[in-house]
Motif scaffolding. Structure first.
Motif, PDB file in Angstrom:
ATOM      1  N   GLY A 193       0.810  -1.222   0.000  1.00  0.00           N
ATOM      2  CA  GLY A 193       0.000   0.000   0.000  1.00  0.00           C
ATOM      3  C   GLY A 193       0.837   1.263   0.000  1.00  0.00           C
ATOM      4  O   GLY A 193       0.408   2.303  -0.497  1.00  0.00           O
ATOM      5  N   SER A 194       2.058   1.174   0.541  1.00  0.00           N
ATOM      6  CA  SER A 194       2.950   2.339   0.595  1.00  0.00           C
ATOM      7  C   SER A 194       3.601   2.624  -0.756  1.00  0.00           C
ATOM      8  O   SER A 194       4.270   3.643  -0.916  1.00  0.00           O
ATOM      9  N   GLY A 195       3.422   1.713  -1.721  1.00  0.00           N
ATOM     10  CA  GLY A 195       4.053   1.871  -3.026  1.00  0.00           C
ATOM     11  C   GLY A 195       5.374   1.141  -3.136  1.00  0.00           C
ATOM     12  O   GLY A 195       5.927   1.018  -4.225  1.00  0.00           O
ATOM     13  N   GLN A 196       5.914   0.669  -2.004  1.00  0.00           N
ATOM     14  CA  GLN A 196       7.162  -0.088  -2.027  1.00  0.00           C
ATOM     15  C   GLN A 196       6.875  -1.502  -2.518  1.00  0.00           C
ATOM     16  O   GLN A 196       5.808  -2.058  -2.277  1.00  0.00           O
ATOM     17  N   CYS A 197       7.847  -2.065  -3.203  1.00  0.00           N
ATOM     18  CA  CYS A 197       7.722  -3.419  -3.727  1.00  0.00           C
ATOM     19  C   CYS A 197       8.710  -4.331  -3.013  1.00  0.00           C
ATOM     20  O   CYS A 197       9.880  -3.984  -2.879  1.00  0.00           O
TER      21      CYS A 197
END
Length: 81
Positions: free
Chosen positions: A35-39
């Motif tokens: 959800g934070s955009g980190q993968c």
């Protein structure tokens, strides 16, 4: 005359190293966007895992997944960790 080859003593850990390589080759690796955009890179897709935005894969090796994640970060699709 001296022998032209060097005798190598058997390494008892070698079969285990080969087995570990075989196991890692059989593992499918995925890139999962949080959800934070980190993968993050995960072995095998876990259907019981919390929902995520996007998933890329499977990749045959962790190194291949890392290279793909770098590309996704450069393309702006993932935030660096």
């Amino acid at each position: 005359m001296r022998p032209t080859h060097t005798q190598i003593s058997p390494n008892p850990e070698l079969p285990n190293a080969r087995m570990n390589n075989l196991q890692s080759e059989e593992t499918a690796w995925y890139i999962v966007q949080q959800g934070s955009g980190q993968c993050e890179i995960r072995p095998n897709s876990d259907p019981s895992a919390p929902p995520h935005l996007k998933q890329w894969g499977p990749y045959q090796s962790k190194a291949e997944a890392i290279a793909k994640r770098i590309g996704l970060i450069r393309a702006g699709k993932c935030q660096p960790m």
